[in-house]
Design a protein around this motif. Structure first.
Motif, PDB file in Angstrom:
ATOM      1  N   THR A  16       0.860  -1.189   0.000  1.00 13.40           N
ATOM      2  CA  THR A  16       0.000   0.000   0.000  1.00 13.40           C
ATOM      3  C   THR A  16       0.893   1.234   0.000  1.00 13.40           C
ATOM      4  O   THR A  16       2.115   1.147   0.194  1.00 13.40           O
ATOM      5  CB  THR A  16      -0.916   0.030   1.230  1.00 13.40           C
ATOM      6  OG1 THR A  16      -0.105   0.058   2.421  1.00 13.40           O
ATOM      7  CG2 THR A  16      -1.844  -1.182   1.259  1.00 13.40           C
ATOM      8  N   ALA A  17       0.262   2.384  -0.207  1.00 15.46           N
ATOM      9  CA  ALA A  17       1.015   3.635  -0.245  1.00 15.46           C
ATOM     10  C   ALA A  17       0.185   4.745   0.364  1.00 15.46           C
ATOM     11  O   ALA A  17      -1.041   4.773   0.248  1.00 15.46           O
ATOM     12  CB  ALA A  17       1.394   3.991  -1.680  1.00 15.46           C
ATOM     13  N   SER A  18       0.877   5.656   1.024  1.00 13.77           N
ATOM     14  CA  SER A  18       0.259   6.882   1.546  1.00 13.77           C
ATOM     15  C   SER A  18       0.667   8.033   0.633  1.00 13.77           C
ATOM     16  O   SER A  18       1.851   8.183   0.297  1.00 13.77           O
ATOM     17  CB  SER A  18       0.721   7.156   2.977  1.00 13.77           C
ATOM     18  OG  SER A  18       0.347   6.080   3.830  1.00 13.77           O
ATOM     19  N   ILE A  19      -0.328   8.855   0.254  1.00 12.53           N
ATOM     20  CA  ILE A  19      -0.079   9.891  -0.754  1.00 12.53           C
ATOM     21  C   ILE A  19      -0.599  11.217  -0.239  1.00 12.53           C
ATOM     22  O   ILE A  19      -1.731  11.321   0.249  1.00 12.53           O
ATOM     23  CB  ILE A  19      -0.771   9.546  -2.083  1.00 12.53           C
ATOM     24  CG1 ILE A  19      -0.320   8.155  -2.584  1.00 12.53           C
ATOM     25  CG2 ILE A  19      -0.486  10.605  -3.131  1.00 12.53           C
ATOM     26  CD1 ILE A  19      -1.033   7.696  -3.842  1.00 12.53           C
ATOM     27  N   GLY A  20       0.264  12.241  -0.339  1.00 14.05           N
ATOM     28  CA  GLY A  20      -0.148  13.600  -0.034  1.00 14.05           C
ATOM     29  C   GLY A  20      -0.249  14.394  -1.322  1.00 14.05           C
ATOM     30  O   GLY A  20       0.584  14.252  -2.220  1.00 14.05           O
ATOM     31  N   VAL A  21      -1.258  15.243  -1.433  1.00 13.62           N
ATOM     32  CA  VAL A  21      -1.494  16.001  -2.657  1.00 13.62           C
ATOM     33  C   VAL A  21      -1.691  17.464  -2.314  1.00 13.62           C
ATOM     34  O   VAL A  21      -2.273  17.806  -1.274  1.00 13.62           O
ATOM     35  CB  VAL A  21      -2.716  15.447  -3.430  1.00 13.62           C
ATOM     36  CG1 VAL A  21      -3.976  15.484  -2.587  1.00 13.62           C
ATOM     37  CG2 VAL A  21      -2.917  16.212  -4.730  1.00 13.62           C
ATOM     38  N   THR A  22      -1.176  18.327  -3.180  1.00 12.56           N
ATOM     39  CA  THR A  22      -1.367  19.767  -3.037  1.00 12.56           C
ATOM     40  C   THR A  22      -1.460  20.379  -4.423  1.00 12.56           C
ATOM     41  O   THR A  22      -1.077  19.760  -5.418  1.00 12.56           O
ATOM     42  CB  THR A  22      -0.215  20.405  -2.252  1.00 12.56           C
ATOM     43  OG1 THR A  22      -0.535  21.761  -1.964  1.00 12.56           O
ATOM     44  CG2 THR A  22       1.080  20.353  -3.042  1.00 12.56           C
ATOM     45  N   THR A  23      -1.956  21.617  -4.463  1.00 14.48           N
ATOM     46  CA  THR A  23      -2.140  22.325  -5.728  1.00 14.48           C
ATOM     47  C   THR A  23      -1.574  23.729  -5.598  1.00 14.48           C
ATOM     48  O   THR A  23      -1.594  24.322  -4.497  1.00 14.48           O
ATOM     49  CB  THR A  23      -3.630  22.380  -6.113  1.00 14.48           C
ATOM     50  OG1 THR A  23      -4.133  21.052  -6.182  1.00 14.48           O
ATOM     51  CG2 THR A  23      -3.836  23.059  -7.463  1.00 14.48           C
ATOM     52  N   LEU A  24      -1.057  24.259  -6.678  1.00  9.16           N
ATOM     53  CA  LEU A  24      -0.467  25.593  -6.693  1.00  9.16           C
ATOM     54  C   LEU A  24      -1.473  26.634  -6.215  1.00  9.16           C
ATOM     55  O   LEU A  24      -2.632  26.657  -6.647  1.00  9.16           O
ATOM     56  CB  LEU A  24       0.000  25.935  -8.121  1.00  9.16           C
ATOM     57  CG  LEU A  24       0.613  27.314  -8.325  1.00  9.16           C
ATOM     58  CD1 LEU A  24       1.914  27.446  -7.544  1.00  9.16           C
ATOM     59  CD2 LEU A  24       0.855  27.574  -9.810  1.00  9.16           C
ATOM     60  N   GLN A  25      -1.011  27.503  -5.312  1.00 11.68           N
ATOM     61  CA  GLN A  25      -1.847  28.567  -4.773  1.00 11.68           C
ATOM     62  C   GLN A  25      -1.318  29.926  -5.222  1.00 11.68           C
ATOM     63  O   GLN A  25      -0.157  30.056  -5.626  1.00 11.68           O
ATOM     64  CB  GLN A  25      -1.875  28.493  -3.248  1.00 11.68           C
ATOM     65  CG  GLN A  25      -2.446  27.191  -2.707  1.00 11.68           C
ATOM     66  CD  GLN A  25      -2.346  27.084  -1.210  1.00 11.68           C
ATOM     67  OE1 GLN A  25      -1.985  28.056  -0.532  1.00 11.68           O
ATOM     68  NE2 GLN A  25      -2.674  25.916  -0.674  1.00 11.68           N
ATOM     69  N   ALA A  26      -2.161  30.919  -5.146  1.00 13.64           N
ATOM     70  CA  ALA A  26      -1.811  32.240  -5.670  1.00 13.64           C
ATOM     71  C   ALA A  26      -0.624  32.857  -4.939  1.00 13.64           C
ATOM     72  O   ALA A  26       0.141  33.628  -5.521  1.00 13.64           O
ATOM     73  CB  ALA A  26      -3.022  33.171  -5.590  1.00 13.64           C
ATOM     74  N   ASP A  27      -0.454  32.547  -3.668  1.00 13.23           N
ATOM     75  CA  ASP A  27       0.615  33.169  -2.899  1.00 13.23           C
ATOM     76  C   ASP A  27       1.892  32.343  -2.870  1.00 13.23           C
ATOM     77  O   ASP A  27       2.835  32.679  -2.141  1.00 13.23           O
ATOM     78  CB  ASP A  27       0.146  33.433  -1.469  1.00 13.23           C
ATOM     79  CG  ASP A  27      -0.331  32.147  -0.775  1.00 13.23           C
ATOM     80  OD1 ASP A  27      -0.497  31.126  -1.480  1.00 13.23           O
ATOM     81  OD2 ASP A  27      -0.533  32.177   0.455  1.00 13.23           O
ATOM     82  N   ASP A  28       1.952  31.251  -3.641  1.00 10.80           N
ATOM     83  CA  ASP A  28       3.180  30.440  -3.705  1.00 10.80           C
ATOM     84  C   ASP A  28       4.231  31.189  -4.523  1.00 10.80           C
ATOM     85  O   ASP A  28       4.012  31.515  -5.692  1.00 10.80           O
ATOM     86  CB  ASP A  28       2.898  29.087  -4.346  1.00 10.80           C
ATOM     87  CG  ASP A  28       2.115  28.160  -3.426  1.00 10.80           C
ATOM     88  OD1 ASP A  28       2.228  28.322  -2.198  1.00 10.80           O
ATOM     89  OD2 ASP A  28       1.386  27.284  -3.949  1.00 10.80           O
TER      90      ASP A  28
END
Length: 561
Positions: free
Chosen positions: A504-516
């Protein structure tokens, strides 16, 4: 790596240049009545014709030939007489009372209507039978005899112009190839390209001293009254360049290492001979030239035979040596060397052979450049690729992330990131062995790669951690795609054939934000989200904004659990 030049920048520069030209043209053509209707250049001169009378001292010791008038005397029409292939000293051309002199290596002393030889246009009275008189210094090499052309001014001058075009074209090609090799050195940083630059320049200077262009339009080499010494010296240097090019860029020495020492000394021998030419008495120059010619011929024939043997041993690079050496050998074959066309156009043929040699050498240099680029691409690929999974490694992945980040910022497109960690990977290694652990890493890499558009969008960050780049994918769709990858990873365990293996695998996800402001911010949030997924029970996808509390244990301990 920063790209200093891109197609987009090239188009911008081109458009800016066209705009600048248009603005300049509009400013120049203002439509005013004062605009000039023509352009006048130069100024009137009081200088006389460049032809000059003959210096008796310069004509001392020359040999004179007389060409009789046609039967019945001269017809009264203009006659052009031109003399070619005189390599040193004064040349005298005369008919009746009209006598002029000139030097092949000083265009200022020649009739401007003749560019490649010393010539004269005269109108002998009808019925007269005065012979044409031509005088020149005896050639150092007896077989290099002068050529005299007589006839109407138009055809004689056209032939003279054609000779000049061939001679200058050969020099221009040598100069262009030298510049091209210099650009190749700047790009490849390989000293072979500098050697090719030197080879081109040496052959260019040799041709200039052989065809008289060292004095056109004004003397630009300090040849002076020592034309023969310059010709013999640069012949030795040219043969050194010829031998170096034949053995170094055709690969025969690589296949026959025992020849390397002899090849080096053959080149050094010609260079030493060229440096010793100024010390030789004038009477010995002819013998020195004869020895240089035949020594170069023997070495060229020997290298050609070695090239044939190399081809039989499977080295196709030797074809270049044969292609470059064949014209050199053909010019020395007695029936060809004494034929009328070779005697009449000897200088032009020698230049064409030298130019052909440089072109073949440039072809081999192009192949070498391609090989160097392929080698560097392979080395870069090795440096940027994880050897086990074939995915980009951490260094290449971070560079790819920076590029995706910059592109997303420029185009206002979404960019999502997934950080994947295989659950309990240390336990898999301890229970089933490191061989199974390696197979698991490869299987997970393939499962992740099938879920992205490009294989380069999956990166092995190290150990059991992977990074998934999802350019153009928003948060919702990124989570769905990563969850599909998680299921695919779990299904992969059955294909490995390892009893009791759970994957199995644990996955973290994020998306580009305006203040990055930097790509590292996305990487940090995805990493944090992955640890939240582990703390929440593993085998799940968690976004950086999902509720959850970071565990108090250190990340390394969690990853090992």
């Amino acid at each position: 790596m920063i790209r200093l030049w891109t197609p987009r920048r090239a188009w911008r520069c081109l458009l800016a240049g066209l705009l600048l030209v248009a603005v300049s043209a509009a400013a120049a053509d203002d439509g005013s009545a004062q605009a000039p209707r023509f352009l006048l250049g130069g100024a009137a001169t009081h200088d006389g014709t460049p032809m000059r009378a003959c210096d008796p001292e310069a004509l001392a010791g020359v040999q004179t030939v007389e060409i009789p008038a046609p039967a019945g005397g001269w017809p009264g029409a203009p006659q052009a007489i031109s003399v070619f292939n005189v390599f040193a000293g004064e040349v005298m051309v005369g008919l009746g009372d009209r006598v002029v002199c000139g030097r092949m290596h000083d265009a200022r002393t020649r009739d401007s209507r003749f560019r490649a030889g010393v010539g004269l246009v005269v109108v002998p009275p009808a019925g007269t039978d005065d012979p044409v008189r031509v005088a020149w210094r005896a050639p150092v090499q007896p077989q290099w005899i002068p050529t005299i052309r007589i006839g109407g001014p138009s055809p004689v001058q056209q032939e003279d112009t054609l000779r000049l075009v061939v001679r200058t074209a050969c020099l221009a090609i040598a100069l262009a190839l030298a510049f091209s090799a210099l650009m190749g050195y700047i790009g490849a940083r390989d000293r072979t390209f500098l050697a090719h630059v030197a080879m081109c320049l040496v052959l260019l200077l040799w041709q200039a001293t052989l065809n008289g262009l060292s004095g056109y339009p004004v003397p630009w080499l300090p040849v002076g009254d020592h034309e023969t010494r310059w010709q013999v010296a640069f012949t030795a240097f040219a043969f050194a360049a010829l031998q170096y090019g034949l053995w170094s860029q055709s690969g025969v020495v690589g296949l026959w290492p025992a020849l390397r020492h002899g090849a080096h000394w053959s080149v050094r021998g010609f260079v030493i001979a060229g440096l010793l030419v100024p010390l030789l008495p004038y009477a010995a120059l002819g013998a020195a030239w004869w020895i240089l010619d035949h020594a170069s011929l023997l070495l060229t024939v020997a290298l050609t035979l070695i090239a044939v043997l190399s081809i039989r041993r499977g080295d196709r690079r030797a074809f270049a040596l044969i292609a470059a050496a064949a014209p050199v050998i053909i010019l020395f074959i007695p029936p060809i060397a004494t034929s009328r066309i070779v005697v009449e156009y000897r200088v032009e043929l020698i230049q064409l052979v030298a130019t052909w040699f440089l072109i073949v050498m440039a072809y081999t240099l192009t192949n070498r450049y391609g090989q160097l680029r392929a080698q560097r691409d392979a080395m870069r690929q090795l440096a940027d690729t994880d050897s086990l999974t074939g995915l980009p490694n951490r260094r290449a992945g971070l560079a790819q992330l920076d590029r995706c980040f910059a592109e997303a910022r420029r185009t206002a497109m979404p960019l999502s990131l997934g950080f994947v960690d295989i659950d309990l990977f240390k336990r898999i290694n301890d229970t089933h062995g490191h061989d199974v652990g390696d197979r698991v890493l490869v299987a997970v890499a393939e499962a992740l790669a099938t879920g992205v558009r490009r294989r380069d969008d999956v990166v092995r960050m190290g150990g059991e951690e992977f990074l998934v780049l999802l350019p153009g994918v928003d948060a919702q769709h990124a989570r769905e795609r990563l969850d599909a990858m998680r299921h695919r990873i779990a299904e992969t365990a059955a294909t490995l054939g390892v009893p009791e293996l759970q994957l199995t695998a644990s996955i973290g996800v994020t998306t580009l934000q305006a203040d990055d402001e930097q790509a590292v911010a996305l990487l940090r949030r995805a990493d944090d989200a992955m640890y939240r997924a582990k703390h929440a029970g593993r085998n799940r996808v968690m976004a950086d904004r999902d509720p959850g509390v970071m565990p108090h244990a250190c990340p390394d301990t969690l990853s090992a659990d």
